[in-house]
Write an enzyme that holds these catalytic residues in place. Structure first.
Site, PDB file in Angstrom:
ATOM      1  N   GLY A  74      -0.989 -24.592  -5.482  1.00 49.62           N
ATOM      2  CA  GLY A  74      -2.046 -24.131  -6.386  1.00 49.62           C
ATOM      3  C   GLY A  74      -2.200 -25.097  -7.549  1.00 49.62           C
ATOM      4  O   GLY A  74      -1.840 -26.278  -7.454  1.00 49.62           O
ATOM      5  N   SER A  75      -2.701 -24.574  -8.646  1.00 51.49           N
ATOM      6  CA  SER A  75      -3.035 -25.444  -9.775  1.00 51.49           C
ATOM      7  C   SER A  75      -1.793 -25.760 -10.624  1.00 51.49           C
ATOM      8  O   SER A  75      -0.843 -24.975 -10.657  1.00 51.49           O
ATOM      9  CB  SER A  75      -4.081 -24.741 -10.642  1.00 51.49           C
ATOM     10  N   PRO A  76      -1.812 -26.879 -11.334  1.00 54.04           N
ATOM     11  CA  PRO A  76      -0.683 -27.214 -12.212  1.00 54.04           C
ATOM     12  C   PRO A  76      -0.391 -26.125 -13.248  1.00 54.04           C
ATOM     13  O   PRO A  76       0.772 -25.840 -13.534  1.00 54.04           O
ATOM     14  CB  PRO A  76      -1.130 -28.519 -12.885  1.00 54.04           C
ATOM     15  N   CYS A  95      -7.487 -30.478  -2.303  1.00 53.48           N
ATOM     16  CA  CYS A  95      -6.566 -30.976  -3.340  1.00 53.48           C
ATOM     17  C   CYS A  95      -6.511 -32.487  -3.363  1.00 53.48           C
ATOM     18  O   CYS A  95      -6.335 -33.083  -4.419  1.00 53.48           O
ATOM     19  CB  CYS A  95      -5.176 -30.402  -3.132  1.00 53.48           C
ATOM     20  N   GLU A 152       3.291 -27.602  -4.857  1.00 55.40           N
ATOM     21  CA  GLU A 152       2.237 -28.477  -4.319  1.00 55.40           C
ATOM     22  C   GLU A 152       1.013 -28.250  -5.200  1.00 55.40           C
ATOM     23  O   GLU A 152       0.320 -27.241  -5.056  1.00 55.40           O
ATOM     24  CB  GLU A 152       1.925 -28.104  -2.856  1.00 55.40           C
ATOM     25  N   VAL A 184      -0.790 -22.807 -13.060  1.00 50.37           N
ATOM     26  CA  VAL A 184      -0.046 -21.691 -12.462  1.00 50.37           C
ATOM     27  C   VAL A 184       1.323 -22.199 -11.968  1.00 50.37           C
ATOM     28  O   VAL A 184       2.321 -21.466 -12.024  1.00 50.37           O
ATOM     29  CB  VAL A 184      -0.858 -21.003 -11.337  1.00 50.37           C
ATOM     30  N   GLY A 185       1.376 -23.459 -11.571  1.00 49.85           N
ATOM     31  CA  GLY A 185       2.664 -24.058 -11.179  1.00 49.85           C
ATOM     32  C   GLY A 185       3.696 -23.925 -12.293  1.00 49.85           C
ATOM     33  O   GLY A 185       4.870 -23.640 -12.046  1.00 49.85           O
TER      34      GLY A 185
HETATM   35  P1  NAD Z   1      -4.345 -21.089  -8.366  1.00 49.51           P
HETATM   36  O1  NAD Z   1      -3.189 -21.779  -9.002  1.00 49.51           O
HETATM   37  O2  NAD Z   1      -5.345 -20.428  -9.223  1.00 49.51           O
HETATM   38  O3  NAD Z   1      -3.831 -19.942  -7.347  1.00 49.51           O
HETATM   39  C1  NAD Z   1      -2.873 -20.207  -6.342  1.00 49.51           C
HETATM   40  C2  NAD Z   1      -2.117 -18.926  -6.038  1.00 49.51           C
HETATM   41  O4  NAD Z   1      -1.429 -18.512  -7.223  1.00 49.51           O
HETATM   42  C3  NAD Z   1      -2.971 -17.758  -5.594  1.00 49.51           C
HETATM   43  O5  NAD Z   1      -2.315 -17.085  -4.522  1.00 49.51           O
HETATM   44  C4  NAD Z   1      -3.068 -16.879  -6.829  1.00 49.51           C
HETATM   45  O6  NAD Z   1      -3.151 -15.513  -6.534  1.00 49.51           O
HETATM   46  C5  NAD Z   1      -1.744 -17.171  -7.523  1.00 49.51           C
HETATM   47  N1  NAD Z   1      -1.854 -17.029  -8.981  1.00 49.51           N
HETATM   48  C6  NAD Z   1      -2.957 -17.258  -9.748  1.00 49.51           C
HETATM   49  N2  NAD Z   1      -2.675 -17.043 -11.055  1.00 49.51           N
HETATM   50  C7  NAD Z   1      -1.368 -16.697 -11.106  1.00 49.51           C
HETATM   51  C8  NAD Z   1      -0.481 -16.336 -12.174  1.00 49.51           C
HETATM   52  N3  NAD Z   1      -0.897 -16.293 -13.444  1.00 49.51           N
HETATM   53  N4  NAD Z   1       0.793 -16.024 -11.871  1.00 49.51           N
HETATM   54  C9  NAD Z   1       1.229 -16.051 -10.605  1.00 49.51           C
HETATM   55  N5  NAD Z   1       0.424 -16.372  -9.541  1.00 49.51           N
HETATM   56  C10 NAD Z   1      -0.844 -16.689  -9.789  1.00 49.51           C
HETATM   57  O7  NAD Z   1      -5.003 -22.181  -7.411  1.00 49.51           O
HETATM   58  P2  NAD Z   1      -6.287 -22.047  -6.506  1.00 49.51           P
HETATM   59  O8  NAD Z   1      -7.492 -21.956  -7.370  1.00 49.51           O
HETATM   60  O9  NAD Z   1      -6.074 -21.022  -5.461  1.00 49.51           O
HETATM   61  O10 NAD Z   1      -6.267 -23.480  -5.772  1.00 49.51           O
HETATM   62  C11 NAD Z   1      -6.764 -24.628  -6.362  1.00 49.51           C
HETATM   63  C12 NAD Z   1      -5.658 -25.503  -6.915  1.00 49.51           C
HETATM   64  O11 NAD Z   1      -4.669 -25.718  -5.933  1.00 49.51           O
HETATM   65  C13 NAD Z   1      -6.160 -26.896  -7.273  1.00 49.51           C
HETATM   66  O12 NAD Z   1      -5.529 -27.339  -8.441  1.00 49.51           O
HETATM   67  C14 NAD Z   1      -5.730 -27.748  -6.082  1.00 49.51           C
HETATM   68  O13 NAD Z   1      -5.613 -29.121  -6.343  1.00 49.51           O
HETATM   69  C15 NAD Z   1      -4.420 -27.113  -5.761  1.00 49.51           C
HETATM   70  N6  NAD Z   1      -4.049 -27.351  -4.375  1.00 49.51           N
HETATM   71  C16 NAD Z   1      -2.990 -28.152  -4.109  1.00 49.51           C
HETATM   72  C17 NAD Z   1      -2.647 -28.430  -2.797  1.00 49.51           C
HETATM   73  C18 NAD Z   1      -1.491 -29.319  -2.449  1.00 49.51           C
HETATM   74  O14 NAD Z   1      -1.084 -29.313  -1.292  1.00 49.51           O
HETATM   75  N7  NAD Z   1      -0.935 -30.078  -3.377  1.00 49.51           N
HETATM   76  C19 NAD Z   1      -3.393 -27.865  -1.763  1.00 49.51           C
HETATM   77  C20 NAD Z   1      -4.464 -27.040  -2.087  1.00 49.51           C
HETATM   78  C21 NAD Z   1      -4.789 -26.779  -3.393  1.00 49.51           C
END
Ligand code: NAD
Length: 473
Positions: free
Chosen positions: A198-200, A254, A220, A202-203
């Site tokens: 997911g996003s940095p 991503c 990731e 939330v990471g």
């Molecule tokens: P996101 O971080 O918003 O959400 C990812 C997951 O985290 C979802 O399941 C969501 O429910 C959960 N989440 C959201 N907010 C949260 C919180 N506050 N606490 C705990 N969990 C939470 O990301 P997104 O919008 O689903 O995806 C887009 C991002 O992911 C982009 O930054 C993209 O570059 C990245 N991404 C990375 C890869 C990779 O392999 N490196 C692949 C795909 C997407």
């Protein structure tokens, strides 16, 4: 009140499943390669026999063309599982290591034992692939998994739940659907490993929560992946590949090129080649093209539209595209020139079909532009000159790099996939995924020797022997 009750139910479900998996983890740790491969084969067969349903779910979620689903969602999963099945026997074998001189009389090996109970949290942009690929790696390594797919692609998430509840008991694999509230309840549990995509931003939340239990993490993440086009690049071919890598999945990839750094001398040629490439793929009426999917929801549409409006207000030029329609979450493939660092579009990950094109004059200037930002997930180099390619690689850092193409490295099973710092921690794919979900346990055996000669008391002769070891062993 109702929300509170739902949360309490989910919390109860999470605790129950977590305990079931805890009780079952050792059984899974003791499974052999044949048993694990049979599970992987079941996932593979299910995936291949449900190609249409997967395509329909993705189409309902954001109008993804079934062929794009086949490329971006199914191909990757199938390739990964076949690779895992092919190599699992050898990866699971304990690896013996040579004995260094100072360890004479001993033998040692490294065992790959499963980490245990794993949590996988996945995003919406490739919702099937980014859930099932890490899941397959976790299964190959012998773990139990609780998987939380994204709430933004509800049709695909429901299908994943259906699939995994048909194939597994909850004490092994369990899917919990829900949003960030559910994620946060999950994150309170003392998992042995968390694999988050997911996003940095939330990471960082995930890593903070993991720290409370000293849980290991694979993150990731994303960020701004630059794409260099230098003065020696084949402009037509570079534009074809960049247009494909940028606009597939509507820029919601991503590793999509976030922006292009093009040498000043070829900027005009490049912009015009990009226009041709976009039209070759999607025709003159892109909105009518069945091959061009949509932005996942209105929130993301508004985010992108705001980035576009702000860039134009600050002086950027729309060199191509620019049409938007909020009622359909549609933004045309858009090329922006004349951008600068004061614009938000050059500060945030775009994650949509807008491509800023920045020109540069020297290799140093291009590299400085990249190094002034966080280390990217991917960096692409389009060039025909070896010394330029080497300069760009040697003077930067990125999770992965492709020369004269983009995005395709994600599908390569023999190289690690992942970011660095802000774009990610840890690697996945193939052996790297298997290793990420394993504890590399060192096992050493004293065979017939002893190190008693260096135990206290440190008499002059023992001290002399220790000094000898220090110098010569
Ligand atoms: P996101 O971080 O918003 O959400 C990812 C997951 O985290 C979802 O399941 C969501 O429910 C959960 N989440 C959201 N907010 C949260 C919180 N506050 N606490 C705990 N969990 C939470 O990301 P997104 O919008 O689903 O995806 C887009 C991002 O992911 C982009 O930054 C993209 O570059 C990245 N991404 C990375 C890869 C990779 O392999 N490196 C692949 C795909 C997407």
């Amino acid at each position: 009140m109702t929300q509170l009750l739902i949360e309490r139910d989910i919390e109860q479900e999470i605790l129950t499943v977590f305990n079931l998996q805890k009780a079952n983890a050792q059984n899974l740790a003791n499974t052999n390669a044949r048993e694990r491969k049979a599970k992987l084969k079941n996932i593979l067969d299910w995936t291949l026999s449900h190609e249409n349903e997967i395509g329909e779910a993705l189409y309902k979620d954001f109008k993804k063309n079934p062929s794009e689903t086949n490329i971006g969602e199914i191909l990757g999963v199938v390739g990964e599982i076949k690779h895992l099945i092919k190599h699992l026997n050898s990866w699971m074998k304990p690896q013996s290591v040579p004995t260094p001189l100072n360890m004479i009389g001993t033998s040692a090996h490294v065992r790959f034992e499963p980490k245990g109970i794993c949590l996988i949290i996945s995003p919406w942009n490739y919702p099937f692939n980014l859930s099932i690929k890490p899941l397959a790696q976790a299964i190959a390594a012998g773990n139990t998994v609780i998987l939380k797919p994204s709430e933004l692609t509800p049709n695909t998430s429901a299908l994943i739940k259906k699939m995994l509840s048909e194939l597994f008991n909850s004490n092994e694999i369990h899917v919990i659907e829900g949003d960030s509230t559910v994620s946060q309840i999950l994150l309170e549990q003392p998992f042995n490993h968390i694999f988050f995509t997911g996003s940095p931003n939330v990471g960082k939340i995930v890593m903070t929560a993991a720290a409370k239990n000293l849980t290991s993490v694979t993150l990731e993440l994303g960020g701004k992946s630059p794409c260099i086009v230098d003065e020696t690049a084949n402009i037509t071919k570079s534009a074809e590949k960049i247009a494909w890598g940028k606009f597939i999945n509507n820029g919601q990839t991503c590793v999509a090129p976030d922006y292009v750094l093009v040498h000043k001398s070829v900027e005009n040629e490049f912009v015009s080649a990009m226009k041709n490439s976009i039209e070759n793929m999607y025709g003159n009426e892109v909105k009518q093209s069945a091959d061009y999917c949509r932005i996942v929801n209105n929130r993301h549409f508004n985010r992108l539209n705001t980035l576009l409006i702000e860039a134009v207000e600050k002086g950027a030029n729309i060199s191509f595209g620019g049409q938007v329609d909020g009622s359909e979450n549609y933004i045309a493939p858009t090329l922006l020139t004349g951008v600068d660092n004061s614009m938000k579009i050059m500060q945030e990950e775009i994650f949509g079909p807008i491509l800023p094109i920045v020109s540069y004059s020297t290799n140093e200037e291009a590299v400085t532009h990249i190094k002034n930002r966080e280390k990217p997930l991917a960096m692409y180099i389009n060039s025909g000159k070896e010394s330029n390619i080497n300069y760009f690689i040697e003077n930067s850092s990125a999770g992965g790099t492709v020369i004269n193409d983009c995005v395709i490295h994600y599908g390569h099973t023999e190289i690690p996939f992942g970011g660095v710092n802000n774009s990610g921690i840890g690697k996945s794919g193939g052996i790297w995924g298997f290793t990420e979900f394993s504890n590399q346990r060192a096992v050493m055996r004293q065979k017939f020797g002893t190190f008693k000669m260096i135990y206290p008391p440190y008499t002059p002769s023992v001290a002399k022997l220790i000094r000898f070891f220090v110098r010569w062993m």
